[in-house]
Design an enzyme around this catalytic site. Structure first.
Site, PDB file in Angstrom:
ATOM      1  N   GLU A   1       4.794  26.170  11.579  1.00  0.00           N
ATOM      2  CA  GLU A   1       3.491  25.839  10.974  1.00  0.00           C
ATOM      3  C   GLU A   1       2.368  25.690  12.006  1.00  0.00           C
ATOM      4  O   GLU A   1       1.198  25.868  11.676  1.00  0.00           O
ATOM      5  CB  GLU A   1       3.600  24.554  10.149  1.00  0.00           C
ATOM      6  CG  GLU A   1       4.220  24.758   8.765  1.00  0.00           C
ATOM      7  CD  GLU A   1       3.467  25.796   7.913  1.00  0.00           C
ATOM      8  OE1 GLU A   1       2.224  25.776   7.896  1.00  0.00           O
ATOM      9  OE2 GLU A   1       4.137  26.620   7.280  1.00  0.00           O
ATOM     10  N   GLY A   2       2.728  25.353  13.246  1.00  0.00           N
ATOM     11  CA  GLY A   2       1.702  25.269  14.299  1.00  0.00           C
ATOM     12  C   GLY A   2       1.050  26.635  14.495  1.00  0.00           C
ATOM     13  O   GLY A   2      -0.180  26.764  14.553  1.00  0.00           O
ATOM     14  N   HIS A   3       1.885  27.670  14.594  1.00  0.00           N
ATOM     15  CA  HIS A   3       1.350  29.031  14.745  1.00  0.00           C
ATOM     16  C   HIS A   3       0.547  29.439  13.494  1.00  0.00           C
ATOM     17  O   HIS A   3      -0.515  30.043  13.594  1.00  0.00           O
ATOM     18  CB  HIS A   3       2.491  30.043  14.926  1.00  0.00           C
ATOM     19  CG  HIS A   3       3.351  29.813  16.129  1.00  0.00           C
ATOM     20  ND1 HIS A   3       4.664  29.411  16.037  1.00  0.00           N
ATOM     21  CD2 HIS A   3       3.095  29.931  17.455  1.00  0.00           C
ATOM     22  CE1 HIS A   3       5.185  29.304  17.255  1.00  0.00           C
ATOM     23  NE2 HIS A   3       4.263  29.617  18.130  1.00  0.00           N
TER      24      HIS A   3
ATOM     25  N   GLY B   1       6.564  34.060  19.362  1.00  0.00           N
ATOM     26  CA  GLY B   1       7.465  34.223  18.219  1.00  0.00           C
ATOM     27  C   GLY B   1       8.187  32.942  17.845  1.00  0.00           C
ATOM     28  O   GLY B   1       7.859  31.856  18.301  1.00  0.00           O
TER      29      GLY B   1
ATOM     30  N   LEU C   1       8.169  31.612  14.854  1.00  0.00           N
ATOM     31  CA  LEU C   1       6.945  30.983  14.348  1.00  0.00           C
ATOM     32  C   LEU C   1       7.222  29.750  13.492  1.00  0.00           C
ATOM     33  O   LEU C   1       8.245  29.660  12.812  1.00  0.00           O
ATOM     34  CB  LEU C   1       6.154  32.016  13.526  1.00  0.00           C
ATOM     35  CG  LEU C   1       5.782  33.299  14.286  1.00  0.00           C
ATOM     36  CD1 LEU C   1       5.015  34.254  13.368  1.00  0.00           C
ATOM     37  CD2 LEU C   1       4.961  33.001  15.538  1.00  0.00           C
TER      38      LEU C   1
ATOM     39  N   ASP D   1      -0.765  22.917  23.698  1.00  0.00           N
ATOM     40  CA  ASP D   1      -0.695  23.333  25.102  1.00  0.00           C
ATOM     41  C   ASP D   1      -2.103  23.142  25.690  1.00  0.00           C
ATOM     42  O   ASP D   1      -2.817  24.112  25.938  1.00  0.00           O
ATOM     43  CB  ASP D   1      -0.234  24.788  25.189  1.00  0.00           C
ATOM     44  CG  ASP D   1       1.136  24.978  24.582  1.00  0.00           C
ATOM     45  OD1 ASP D   1       2.120  24.959  25.315  1.00  0.00           O
ATOM     46  OD2 ASP D   1       1.219  25.124  23.339  1.00  0.00           O
TER      47      ASP D   1
ATOM     48  N   SER E   1       8.656  25.793  19.087  1.00  0.00           N
ATOM     49  CA  SER E   1       9.816  26.672  18.894  1.00  0.00           C
ATOM     50  C   SER E   1      11.043  26.084  19.572  1.00  0.00           C
ATOM     51  O   SER E   1      12.173  26.290  19.142  1.00  0.00           O
ATOM     52  CB  SER E   1       9.521  28.058  19.492  1.00  0.00           C
ATOM     53  OG  SER E   1       8.330  28.565  18.930  1.00  0.00           O
TER      54      SER E   1
HETATM   55  P1  AMP Z   1       4.003  29.641  21.715  1.00  0.00           P
HETATM   56  O1  AMP Z   1       4.595  30.622  20.764  1.00  0.00           O
HETATM   57  O2  AMP Z   1       4.781  28.366  21.832  1.00  0.00           O
HETATM   58  O3  AMP Z   1       3.648  30.257  23.040  1.00  0.00           O
HETATM   59  O4  AMP Z   1       2.620  29.185  21.080  1.00  0.00           O
HETATM   60  C1  AMP Z   1       1.659  30.113  20.692  1.00  0.00           C
HETATM   61  C2  AMP Z   1       0.393  29.384  20.345  1.00  0.00           C
HETATM   62  O5  AMP Z   1       0.653  28.452  19.301  1.00  0.00           O
HETATM   63  C3  AMP Z   1      -0.161  28.572  21.535  1.00  0.00           C
HETATM   64  O6  AMP Z   1      -1.579  28.681  21.541  1.00  0.00           O
HETATM   65  C4  AMP Z   1       0.293  27.177  21.210  1.00  0.00           C
HETATM   66  O7  AMP Z   1      -0.547  26.181  21.767  1.00  0.00           O
HETATM   67  C5  AMP Z   1       0.189  27.173  19.697  1.00  0.00           C
HETATM   68  N1  AMP Z   1       1.055  26.134  19.154  1.00  0.00           N
HETATM   69  C6  AMP Z   1       2.372  25.946  19.393  1.00  0.00           C
HETATM   70  N2  AMP Z   1       2.802  24.837  18.754  1.00  0.00           N
HETATM   71  C7  AMP Z   1       1.738  24.303  18.125  1.00  0.00           C
HETATM   72  C8  AMP Z   1       1.534  23.141  17.314  1.00  0.00           C
HETATM   73  N3  AMP Z   1       2.516  22.306  17.020  1.00  0.00           N
HETATM   74  N4  AMP Z   1       0.289  22.926  16.821  1.00  0.00           N
HETATM   75  C9  AMP Z   1      -0.729  23.761  17.121  1.00  0.00           C
HETATM   76  N5  AMP Z   1      -0.603  24.871  17.877  1.00  0.00           N
HETATM   77  C10 AMP Z   1       0.607  25.131  18.372  1.00  0.00           C
END
Ligand code: AMP
Length: 324
Positions: free
Chosen positions: A40-42, A36, A38, A192, A228
């Site tokens: 732009e990466g997500h 959550g 969220l 990650d 996040s």
């Molecule tokens: P998180 O909510 O941080 O656990 O991330 C969920 C998914 O989004 C994971 O697969 C992360 O690697 C991916 N993610 C988080 N930040 C980025 C980013 N800046 N660029 C690409 N993917 C991301």
């Protein structure tokens, strides 16, 4: 611009029923696991998933099983309403948001009171849980649960060193999500990097019939990898944290210009981050597949870093694709 409103499912049986109904109609399902808050990466993962499957499930679940008692579970940011608004703005939308309250089952036993280090939360020697008393720490972190998935070699280095429960928590919860959602494709961010490789290996080793896709890192305009946790950085810390991407890029250019000695390249990054006021957790140049540290770049590697700025631990990486 608001678009399609996703169906919100909180119950795992209902989630599985939905997936099976869709699959029986010949639809393919892409899963984007998230915690959550969220950004732009997500969203980029969702857009990539749209290229591959008919339907998209985004899970929003802050997994207690991957936080140790000293980590930032209690302060992990959340804004579920805001997340839904963001998902509605994604072209093509999202079909389901799977938002379980809790994925760990304590029904069969009392919480054990034992954390991953084999020590009691209260006396773990690594500090008190941030949130509540000992028992709630155990319950919230999923430790009454006793079945864990471990990817034994890949989980050991880098983030696994300073976060010993992290990857077993990730692999276990992703297994649970795979079993509940039964997706055809699952999207992970290369941000990650170690996590992505661990999930790929787990899927291969345990014969999940799921295609795991790694998607490129999305950065803010100034180069900071979106996360996040960035919300917890002060403006000043954020400015200092730019040293991560800048020094990684510098190391990559140096490598492309012939400096292939990893000790020299690591020193460039360590010095830059230290002098910006960051505290390095690790800075390693590893093989892209095996994640084994290399001394000299002769094949594709990835330069991975974790560093603290104040109380915020950031990770980042850059692939270097030169070969001798
Ligand atoms: P998180 O909510 O941080 O656990 O991330 C969920 C998914 O989004 C994971 O697969 C992360 O690697 C991916 N993610 C988080 N930040 C980025 C980013 N800046 N660029 C690409 N993917 C991301």
């Amino acid at each position: 611009m608001a678009g399609k409103e996703p169906e919100i499912i909180t119950d795992k049986n209902q989630m599985r029923k939905w997936s099976r109904a869709m699959r029986s109609q010949g639809k393919t399902i892409g899963l984007v696991p998230t915690m959550g808050y969220l950004h732009e990466g997500h969203i980029s993962l969702i857009k990539e998933a749209h290229k591959r499957t008919n339907l998209i499930v985004v899970s929003v679940y802050v997994n207690p099983g991957q936080f140790s008692p000293t980590e930032d579970l209690s302060t992990y940011p959340s804004d579920f309403h805001g997340d839904i608004q963001k998902l509605m703005a994604v072209p093509g939308g999202v079909d389901v948001v799977f938002h379980p309250h809790n994925l760990y089952d304590y029904a069969e036993g009392k919480p054990t009171g034992i954390n991953n280090n084999g020590s009691n939360c209260e006396n773990s020697g690594v500090g008190e849980p941030e949130r509540k008393g000992v028992v709630s720490c155990v319950e919230e972190r999923g430790l009454g649960h006793e079945t864990w998935v471990r990817v034994e070699r890949l989980e050991k280095g880098m983030c696994g060193k300073s976060r010993p429960v992290f990857f077993r928590g990730v692999a276990t919860v992703v297994t649970k999500l795979f079993n509940i959602v039964e997706p055809d494709v699952a999207m992970f961010g290369k941000k990650d990097y170690q996590q992505w490789r661990i999930i790929q290996r787990m899927v291969r080793d345990l014969d999940f019939s799921i295609e795991v896709i790694g998607s490129d890192i999305v950065r803010d305009g100034d180069g900071l990898a979106m996360s996040s946790r960035n919300v917890h950085l002060s403006l000043e810390q954020r400015e200092k944290a730019l040293s991560i991407n800048r020094s990684l890029s510098g190391a990559k250019s140096a490598a492309e210009n012939g400096q292939v000695n990893c000790r020299e390249l690591r020193n460039l990054v360590i010095q830059a981050v230290n002098s910006a006021g960051g505290r390095i957790d690790y800075a390693e140049i590893v093989d892209q597949e095996t994640l084994e540290a290399v001394e000299e770049i002769q094949s594709p590697v990835v330069f991975c870093i974790a560093a603290w700025f104040g109380k915020v631990r950031l990770i980042d990486n850059l692939e270097i694709n030169i070969s001798k």
